[in-house]
Scaffold this motif. Structure first.
Motif, PDB file in Angstrom:
ATOM      1  N   HIS A  74       0.813  -1.223   0.000  1.00  0.00           N
ATOM      2  CA  HIS A  74       0.000   0.000   0.000  1.00  0.00           C
ATOM      3  C   HIS A  74       0.848   1.274   0.000  1.00  0.00           C
ATOM      4  N   TYR A  99     -12.753   2.554  -5.108  1.00  0.00           N
ATOM      5  CA  TYR A  99     -12.253   1.998  -3.837  1.00  0.00           C
ATOM      6  C   TYR A  99     -11.069   2.780  -3.270  1.00  0.00           C
ATOM      7  N   SER A 100     -10.028   2.974  -4.094  1.00  0.00           N
ATOM      8  CA  SER A 100      -8.830   3.636  -3.571  1.00  0.00           C
ATOM      9  C   SER A 100      -9.070   5.129  -3.338  1.00  0.00           C
ATOM     10  N   LEU A 103     -10.861   5.625  -0.078  1.00  0.00           N
ATOM     11  CA  LEU A 103      -9.891   5.382   0.978  1.00  0.00           C
ATOM     12  C   LEU A 103      -9.038   6.628   1.220  1.00  0.00           C
ATOM     13  N   ALA A 151      -6.146   4.651  -9.107  1.00  0.00           N
ATOM     14  CA  ALA A 151      -5.246   4.947  -7.994  1.00  0.00           C
ATOM     15  C   ALA A 151      -4.018   5.749  -8.448  1.00  0.00           C
TER      16      ALA A 151
ATOM     17  N   ARG B 202      -5.267  -4.525  -0.515  1.00  0.00           N
ATOM     18  CA  ARG B 202      -4.061  -3.993   0.143  1.00  0.00           C
ATOM     19  C   ARG B 202      -3.260  -3.149  -0.835  1.00  0.00           C
ATOM     20  N   ASP B 203      -3.217  -3.594  -2.063  1.00  0.00           N
ATOM     21  CA  ASP B 203      -2.482  -2.871  -3.099  1.00  0.00           C
ATOM     22  C   ASP B 203      -3.085  -1.487  -3.323  1.00  0.00           C
ATOM     23  N   LEU B 204      -4.405  -1.389  -3.170  1.00  0.00           N
ATOM     24  CA  LEU B 204      -5.088  -0.112  -3.387  1.00  0.00           C
ATOM     25  C   LEU B 204      -5.055   0.763  -2.136  1.00  0.00           C
ATOM     26  N   GLY B 205      -4.411   0.264  -1.090  1.00  0.00           N
ATOM     27  CA  GLY B 205      -4.211   1.106   0.085  1.00  0.00           C
ATOM     28  C   GLY B 205      -4.927   0.667   1.340  1.00  0.00           C
TER      29      GLY B 205
END
Ligand SMILES: Nc1ncnc2c1ncn2[C@@H]1O[C@H](COP(=O)(O)OP(=O)(O)O)[C@@H](O)[C@H]1O
Ligand SMILES: [Mg+2]
Lengths: 358, 299
Positions: A74, A99-100, A103, A151, B202-205
């Protein structure tokens, strides 16, 4: 040019298995680089080391000059797309892509704009509300791509994202993916076991074999100047002919095939009498009728004639044994029949390898 | 019980649009018959009964709300109902997260070996309900395993009294009884979550709590719902555990209901009324809790 990713002396072991054996590789900014190799050669492992899902046994990874070895996924400015998309099934397309961004606590309006932009990029404009379970295979991969690109990664990592799709769709998406990469000017690292796919899409190809990086170069370099028997056989199609070294003069070698001699080029040092392998591509082989105007070459007998549509493939047996394949145009193959005596010729740039070399 | 009902209604909803009318109805007939015979009819009888009156050993047909009035009036029932709901709720609150964590370890950490552990968990269910309650008694008892170990280690000088014959003992024992039952549905719905899903997130944060809230819990939600139903409804409805390890102050509403149906002083209509009040209360709490989970896990 600045490197987007630097792979420095990476080695990876899983217990006794060596998945990667000392790989050095610098990937340029804005480059489309393919990691090409047969199943199990360590492509995914290398990609996962760049992404941060596996830690290397030895070596370091730098992304845009910064040493990220040991950083969790991440924190890295890279994002990954998997073979099966791995969309979140409890969310619709919009929520998957957002999604990202959610976040990162982007404001609602900016998220909506970004998702729209991504949907347009992957040509799924009207599908935002669609459930993740209501998509076709191609659409799933497009959404997975959009989700990763939303992202805003510095490096996009793709692990065989097209190999679950059928041929037609795969070919179409290869071009689209390439267009998207050019449009964004982003760095893509693309894992594939399909050499055609690698040739079509890549700026450069890194060929891997059993955990080693065996050759790095542009598609043209790799196709015309393979660095090993393995590379020449793996990329495109080639005739591998067993022969014996007859004479050596600098980098030009004369080889003997079934008692007949032909000149060839050799990147390695060979000595007379040594057994070797000659590699020549089917499209480089010419087939001539025996006669006064027939050039210097090797005599053979036509054994097979295969119609391929755009070309005709002739299989000719040397001494009734080794078959050499030649791809001819329709008119070149005119009048050839099985059993006919012919003379095979190819340019002296055909390459001879040491018998033992990989 | 509730879960079976919702499953049945979900099933009928799924079938209706495609089947259309009589075909779908025929498909549902066996299930419908089953619920009618073993659930709906007995419940209906009990419901009708709850409006009757008991006089000595006779049942008098009536339509009176006396029984319900009695429950509304006496604080003793309120205390019991409250204790029942609280104990059920606390048990579920311990069992479900534990089962969730256990399923995660079985599926993602142990991977294939997790299957073997799961078989062992299943096997433990075969040892029987009473045997397992008694096993907990020997662990929690005054001279039990836990107390003697702690005393031997010198952590305590005299046995901890609250370990047995207390609400604490009831909750612990129910937790032990219900944990395997809760692991099964959660584990099976976690099977839909692949390593790729977690890695992409997890890769996307995403990390830790966020990952659990936005990916793991929503994707395992069907299993969590079933497990919550098992844990809460079975804990709230149990009367054997409190009577064996709960002590004199630990009885739950189930004990009182059971007493209304057997022996001297039994009162079937009153028992029916208490059962229905309990059921209504438990269902309200259950659905409220499910709403809460949904609300917390929206991303
Ligand atoms: N998590 C792992 N544990 C043990 N061995 C692994 C693991 N991941 C990969 N390997 C091994 O490493 C080698 C390379 O695998 P991989 O990188 O997946 O190959 P590719 O993607 O080129 O097919 C294989 O021999 C594979 O069995
Ligand atoms: Mg792979």
């Amino acid at each position: 040019m600045k490197s987007a990713v630097e792979i420095l002396g990476i080695e990876k072991r899983f217990g006794p298995t060596v998945a990667i054996e000392h790989v050095d590789l610098a990937i340029d900014e804005g480059e489309f680089l393919s990691l090409l190799g047969a199943s199990g050669c360590g492509k995914s492992t290398l990609l996962r080391i760049i992404a941060g899902f596996e830690s290397p046994t030895r070596g370091r990874i730098k992304i845009q000059g910064e040493d990220v070895t040991g950083w969790p996924p991440h924190r890295r400015p890279s994002n990954i797309v998997f073979q099966r998309g791995a969309l979140f099934p409890h969310m619709n397309v919009f929520d998957n892509i957002a999604y990202s961004l959610r976040l990162r606590k982007w404001p609602r309006k900016r998220i909506a704009e970004k998702v729209e932009e991504m949907l347009a990029l992957v040509r799924l404009e009207d599908l935002g509300h669609r459930g993740a379970n209501e998509l076709s295979g191609g659409q799933i991969q497009r959404v997975a791509l959009a989700r990763a690109l939303a992202a805003e990664p510095r490096v996009l990592l793709l692990d065989e994202p097209l190999s679950a799709l059928d041929l037609k769709l795969r070919e179409q998406m290869q071009l689209e993916l390439r267009t998207i990469q050019r449009q964004l000017g982003a760095t893509f690292v693309f894992v594939t076991h399909d050499q055609t796919e690698a040739l079509v899409m890549s700026d450069r190809i890194a060929i891997m074999n059993q955990g080693h990086l065996v050759q790095l170069g542009t598609p043209r370099e790799i196709y015309t100047r393979p660095a090993s028997v393995f590379a020449s056989a793996f990329i495109g199609q080639t005739n591998l002919i067993r022969c014996t070294v007859a004479a050596v003069e600098g980098s030009t070698v004369t080889v003997e095939i079934g008692g007949q001699r032909m000149p060839a080029a050799s990147p390695a040092s060979l000595s007379p009498g040594e057994p070797a392998t000659l590699s020549v591509r089917p499209e480089a082989v010419r087939v001539h009728r025996i006669g006064p105007e027939a050039p210097f070459g090797i005599d053979a007998k036509v054994a097979e004639i295969i119609y391929l549509g755009s070309s005709i493939r002739i299989g000719a047996a040397i001494n009734g044994d080794a078959i050499v394949w030649a791809d001819l145009r329709d008119e070149e193959a005119e009048g050839l029949t099985p059993g006919m005596d012919v003379r095979l010729a190819w340019p002296p740039t055909a390459i001879v390898w040491k018998e033992t070399s990989k | 019980m509730t879960d079976l009902l919702t499953a049945a209604s979900r099933g009928s909803r799924a079938i209706r649009p495609s089947g259309g009318g009589s075909g779908a109805f025929r498909l549902l007939t066996p299930a419908a018959l089953y619920y009618a015979v073993f659930f709906a009819i007995p419940m209906l009888c009990l419901f009708v009964l709850s409006f009757w009156r008991a006089q000595g050993f006779d049942l008098i047909v009536d339509f009176s709300l006396d029984n319900y009035w009695k429950i509304a009036q006496s604080p003793v029932y309120h205390v019991l109902l409250l204790r029942t709901v609280v104990i059920g709720f606390i048990t579920a609150l311990i069992v479900v997260p534990l089962a969730f964590a256990l399923s995660y370890v079985l599926h993602f950490v142990l991977a294939r070996r997790g299957q073997i552990v799961l078989q062992l968990v299943l096997l433990s269910l075969f040892s029987g309900y009473l045997v397992r309650i008694y096993a907990w008694r020997t662990i929690l008892g005054k001279q039990g395993l836990l107390n003697s170990t702690l005393m031997w280690l010198g952590v305590i000088d005299s046995p901890l009294e609250f370990l047995i014959y207390s609400n604490f003992a009831t909750v612990i024992t129910l937790t032990g009884l219900l944990l395997p039952l809760a692991v099964l549905p959660i584990y099976s719905s976690m099977a839909n979550i692949s390593r790729d899903h977690l890695e992409v997130a997890r890769d996307l944060g995403s990390r830790r709590a966020h990952l659990v809230r936005t990916i793991l819990v929503p994707m395992a939600l069907p299993g969590i719902r079933t497990a919550s139903a098992f844990a809460f409804l079975l804990a709230a409805g149990d009367f054997v555990t409190p009577s064996l390890v709960g002590g004199t102050q630990g009885i739950m509403i189930g004990n009182v209901i059971a007493d209304q149906f057997r022996g001297i002083g039994s009162n079937w209509p009153l028992g029916g009324a208490i059962a229905f009040v309990t059921m209504a209360l438990v269902l309200v709490v259950y659905f409220a809790a499910m709403r809460l989970i949904r609300w917390v896990t929206t991303w």
